[in-house]
Design a protein around this motif. Structure first.
Motif, PDB file in Angstrom:
ATOM      1  N   ASN A   1      30.792  34.639  46.950  1.00  0.00           N
ATOM      2  CA  ASN A   1      31.012  33.809  48.127  1.00  0.00           C
ATOM      3  C   ASN A   1      29.807  33.948  49.053  1.00  0.00           C
ATOM      4  N   THR A   2      29.773  33.160  50.125  1.00  0.00           N
ATOM      5  CA  THR A   2      28.591  33.136  50.990  1.00  0.00           C
ATOM      6  C   THR A   2      28.405  34.434  51.766  1.00  0.00           C
ATOM      7  N   MET A   3      29.462  35.200  51.962  1.00  0.00           N
ATOM      8  CA  MET A   3      29.349  36.476  52.659  1.00  0.00           C
ATOM      9  C   MET A   3      28.906  37.603  51.730  1.00  0.00           C
ATOM     10  N   GLY A   4      29.055  37.391  50.432  1.00  0.00           N
ATOM     11  CA  GLY A   4      28.656  38.405  49.476  1.00  0.00           C
ATOM     12  C   GLY A   4      29.647  39.533  49.294  1.00  0.00           C
ATOM     13  N   ASP A   5      30.846  39.389  49.865  1.00  0.00           N
ATOM     14  CA  ASP A   5      31.844  40.459  49.741  1.00  0.00           C
ATOM     15  C   ASP A   5      32.913  40.155  48.691  1.00  0.00           C
ATOM     16  N   HIS A   6      32.862  38.958  48.105  1.00  0.00           N
ATOM     17  CA  HIS A   6      33.788  38.607  47.043  1.00  0.00           C
ATOM     18  C   HIS A   6      33.026  37.980  45.882  1.00  0.00           C
ATOM     19  N   LEU A   7      33.548  38.222  44.675  1.00  0.00           N
ATOM     20  CA  LEU A   7      32.938  37.704  43.459  1.00  0.00           C
ATOM     21  C   LEU A   7      34.040  37.138  42.575  1.00  0.00           C
ATOM     22  N   VAL A   8      33.838  35.918  42.075  1.00  0.00           N
ATOM     23  CA  VAL A   8      34.785  35.336  41.133  1.00  0.00           C
ATOM     24  C   VAL A   8      34.121  35.249  39.769  1.00  0.00           C
ATOM     25  N   MET A   9      34.896  35.563  38.723  1.00  0.00           N
ATOM     26  CA  MET A   9      34.391  35.562  37.354  1.00  0.00           C
ATOM     27  C   MET A   9      35.303  34.703  36.483  1.00  0.00           C
ATOM     28  N   GLY A  10      34.687  33.928  35.583  1.00  0.00           N
ATOM     29  CA  GLY A  10      35.441  33.126  34.632  1.00  0.00           C
ATOM     30  C   GLY A  10      35.258  33.663  33.230  1.00  0.00           C
ATOM     31  N   SER A  11      36.323  33.606  32.442  1.00  0.00           N
ATOM     32  CA  SER A  11      36.307  34.238  31.118  1.00  0.00           C
ATOM     33  C   SER A  11      36.913  33.332  30.061  1.00  0.00           C
TER      34      SER A  11
ATOM     35  N   ALA B   1      41.052  30.841  48.159  1.00  0.00           N
ATOM     36  CA  ALA B   1      40.460  32.173  47.986  1.00  0.00           C
ATOM     37  C   ALA B   1      41.189  33.235  48.784  1.00  0.00           C
ATOM     38  N   ASP B   2      41.980  32.846  49.782  1.00  0.00           N
ATOM     39  CA  ASP B   2      42.706  33.819  50.599  1.00  0.00           C
ATOM     40  C   ASP B   2      44.062  34.184  50.006  1.00  0.00           C
ATOM     41  N   SER B   3      44.739  33.195  49.430  1.00  0.00           N
ATOM     42  CA  SER B   3      46.092  33.440  48.924  1.00  0.00           C
ATOM     43  C   SER B   3      46.173  33.489  47.402  1.00  0.00           C
ATOM     44  N   GLY B   4      45.164  32.949  46.727  1.00  0.00           N
ATOM     45  CA  GLY B   4      45.214  32.889  45.273  1.00  0.00           C
ATOM     46  C   GLY B   4      46.033  31.738  44.735  1.00  0.00           C
ATOM     47  N   GLN B   5      46.529  30.870  45.631  1.00  0.00           N
ATOM     48  CA  GLN B   5      47.365  29.752  45.202  1.00  0.00           C
ATOM     49  C   GLN B   5      46.523  28.599  44.664  1.00  0.00           C
TER      50      GLN B   5
ATOM     51  N   ILE C   1      39.034  35.803  37.655  1.00  0.00           N
ATOM     52  CA  ILE C   1      39.495  36.894  38.513  1.00  0.00           C
ATOM     53  C   ILE C   1      38.629  36.940  39.762  1.00  0.00           C
ATOM     54  N   LEU C   2      39.276  37.058  40.920  1.00  0.00           N
ATOM     55  CA  LEU C   2      38.578  37.213  42.188  1.00  0.00           C
ATOM     56  C   LEU C   2      38.591  38.685  42.576  1.00  0.00           C
ATOM     57  N   TRP C   3      37.393  39.202  42.869  1.00  0.00           N
ATOM     58  CA  TRP C   3      37.246  40.609  43.223  1.00  0.00           C
ATOM     59  C   TRP C   3      36.771  40.756  44.658  1.00  0.00           C
ATOM     60  N   ASP C   4      37.353  41.711  45.366  1.00  0.00           N
ATOM     61  CA  ASP C   4      36.782  42.193  46.612  1.00  0.00           C
ATOM     62  C   ASP C   4      35.796  43.287  46.230  1.00  0.00           C
TER      63      ASP C   4
ATOM     64  N   LEU D   1      41.594  41.111  43.464  1.00  0.00           N
ATOM     65  CA  LEU D   1      42.493  40.448  44.402  1.00  0.00           C
ATOM     66  C   LEU D   1      43.480  39.525  43.688  1.00  0.00           C
ATOM     67  N   PHE D   2      42.954  38.547  42.931  1.00  0.00           N
ATOM     68  CA  PHE D   2      43.815  37.558  42.290  1.00  0.00           C
ATOM     69  C   PHE D   2      43.309  37.240  40.888  1.00  0.00           C
ATOM     70  N   THR D   3      44.245  36.838  40.028  1.00  0.00           N
ATOM     71  CA  THR D   3      43.908  36.297  38.722  1.00  0.00           C
ATOM     72  C   THR D   3      44.351  34.846  38.688  1.00  0.00           C
ATOM     73  N   PHE D   4      43.423  33.957  38.353  1.00  0.00           N
ATOM     74  CA  PHE D   4      43.710  32.531  38.277  1.00  0.00           C
ATOM     75  C   PHE D   4      43.816  32.149  36.810  1.00  0.00           C
ATOM     76  N   SER D   5      44.935  31.563  36.414  1.00  0.00           N
ATOM     77  CA  SER D   5      45.175  31.259  35.007  1.00  0.00           C
ATOM     78  C   SER D   5      45.047  29.775  34.720  1.00  0.00           C
ATOM     79  N   GLN D   6      44.305  29.447  33.657  1.00  0.00           N
ATOM     80  CA  GLN D   6      44.196  28.089  33.153  1.00  0.00           C
ATOM     81  C   GLN D   6      44.916  28.030  31.800  1.00  0.00           C
ATOM     82  N   VAL D   7      45.012  26.817  31.251  1.00  0.00           N
ATOM     83  CA  VAL D   7      45.665  26.657  29.960  1.00  0.00           C
ATOM     84  C   VAL D   7      44.753  27.142  28.835  1.00  0.00           C
ATOM     85  N   THR D   8      43.474  26.834  28.945  1.00  0.00           N
ATOM     86  CA  THR D   8      42.507  27.268  27.938  1.00  0.00           C
ATOM     87  C   THR D   8      41.328  27.935  28.624  1.00  0.00           C
ATOM     88  N   GLU D   9      40.310  28.236  27.848  1.00  0.00           N
ATOM     89  CA  GLU D   9      39.196  29.036  28.347  1.00  0.00           C
ATOM     90  C   GLU D   9      38.508  28.427  29.564  1.00  0.00           C
TER      91      GLU D   9
END
Length: 407
Positions: free
Chosen positions: A225-235, A282-286, A241-244, A250-258
């Motif tokens: 993110n622009t503040m550099g305190d959070h990182l999101v990774m796609g797999s 990014a705040d709630s993970g919704q 997954i969003l990391w502090d 913090l949160f795991t975001f699920s898709q149907v496929t990769e």
């Protein structure tokens, strides 16, 4: 002294001497439009920023007015081939500008990264030392004095952009590194690997800060993110997954496929092989919205600099531009004759740039979807493309072993 950043994020910077060092304060003007009341905006800025005193208020107003004029200009620039560079002996993997656009880097299957002068096309440095494909590359923008390279040899190297010297080799991954990013403050480098982990490295000391483990398949994209305190990774395990950075997952975001690509602004957007993108809070993970319309895999996704637009690129040969506020599709970019692997906005957000297997890149109006120009001349697929900070230069990288500079 106050100075204007001409384009990009529509911001102004205030510099001051403090403790013998020059300090810079960034003021975002992301919602600036041709209709903004400048006096009201200046009043709001002064209320929030004590640095803006009455003595410099008029100068700030002048800068805002110039920015406002830029925002209101129609961008119908046409680009012409300036130089074609036989950059490497083997196909390129990536291209990237420094923030000013004065230089750019190319990575290649030939195990090197090369640093180039944009104005002359001269090769400045060859960064040698990797023992396998150099796949992921980045400048530490906005500074542009360092380059990070990630390789299939399982290492990441940190280099001086000025001398070509290697500062550090980051070792610890047990499989290929396929993506990397500097934090916006250039404090950390994040690397993503096919070993299912990401690692954070300290730029100053060269030491590993932490390992981010939680995925069950290869990590193929990541974004700060622009503040550099959070990182999101796609797999490829169907999740992001969003990391502090300080406290952990913090949160795991699920898709149907990769997942295929992730982008981070005030929102997070993930592109997937299920033909959709999803927008996440990014705040709630919704999940806020699912972006539909493509009839094949979505291969890339990005925000414009202001975070107001989202562009997608698909194997169906089209791109789409969505509103990041209403999540409605604003236009379709149609004209390529093969899959589109890369999409990005110019700094003003008025145009989008796409790279395709049809050997062309195309420049589009982001508000209408009309094709402004096709950039032709490569003899093989184009897989990477980028605007410089001013939006007046483009680089394209191709499997024909060349990159092209367009002015």
């Amino acid at each position: 002294m106050l100075r204007k950043k001409k384009k990009n994020k529509k911001n102004t910077h205030a510099d001051r001497e403090k403790g013998g060092q020059l300090r810079t304060k960034s003021i975002d003007l992301l919602n600036l439009t041709p209709d903004t009341d400048v006096n009201e905006l200046l009043s709001d800025i002064r209320a929030a920023e004590p640095l803006i005193t009455s003595s410099c208020a008029e100068q700030v107003k002048v800068l805002i007015c110039k920015l406002q004029e830029k925002v209101g200009q129609k961008d119908d620039r046409r680009f012409y081939l300036f130089r074609a560079l036989q950059a490497h002996n083997l196909p390129l993997t990536n291209v990237a500008f420094n923030k000013s656009g004065s230089s750019f880097i190319t990575g290649s299957y030939d195990r090197t990264c090369k640093l180039w002068d944009t104005a002359s096309g001269e090769e400045l440095h060859t960064l040698e030392g990797h023992r396998n494909i150099v796949y992921a590359i980045a400048f530490n923008n906005p500074y542009g004095d360092k380059v990070a390279t990630g390789s299939f040899d399982k290492t990441c190297k940190l280099w001086s952009a000025e001398t070509g010297k290697c500062f550090y080799t980051f070792r610890g991954h047990t499989a290929e590194i396929v993506c990397l990013a500097f934090s916006p403050q250039s404090i950390l480098v994040a690397t993503g690997s096919m070993d299912t982990t990401a690692k954070l490295w300290d730029v100053e000391s060269g030491k590993e800060v932490s390992t981010l483990a939680g995925h069950f398949a290869e990590i193929i994209s990541l974004s700060f993110n622009t503040m550099g305190d959070h990182l999101v990774m796609g797999s490829l395990d169907h999740t992001a997954i969003l990391w502090d950075i300080s406290s952990g997952m913090l949160f795991t975001f699920s898709q149907v496929t990769e997942e295929k690509s992730v982008a981070f602004s005030s929102l997070i957007v993930t592109a997937s092989l299920d033909k959709t993108c999803k927008v996440w809070d990014a705040d709630s993970g919704q999940c806020l919205a699912t972006l539909l319309g493509h009839n094949d895999e979505v291969l890339d996704v990005c925000f414009n600099y202001a975070g107001q637009l989202i562009a997608t690129a698909s194997a169906d040969g089209t791109s789409r531009v969505f509103s990041a506020e209403t999540f409605q599709c604003l236009c379709q970019l149609e004209g390529h004759k093969g899959e589109i692997s890369k999409v990005c906005f110019n700094p003003q957000g008025s145009c989008a740039l796409t790279a395709s297997v049809d050997k062309t890149a195309r420049v589009w109006y982001a508000n209408t979807g009309a094709c402004l120009q096709a950039l032709e001349g490569h003899s093989d697929e184009i897989f990477s493309c980028a605007f410089n900070y001013e939006g007046d230069t483009i680089i394209t990288g191709s499997k024909d072993n060349t990159c092209r500079i367009w002015h």
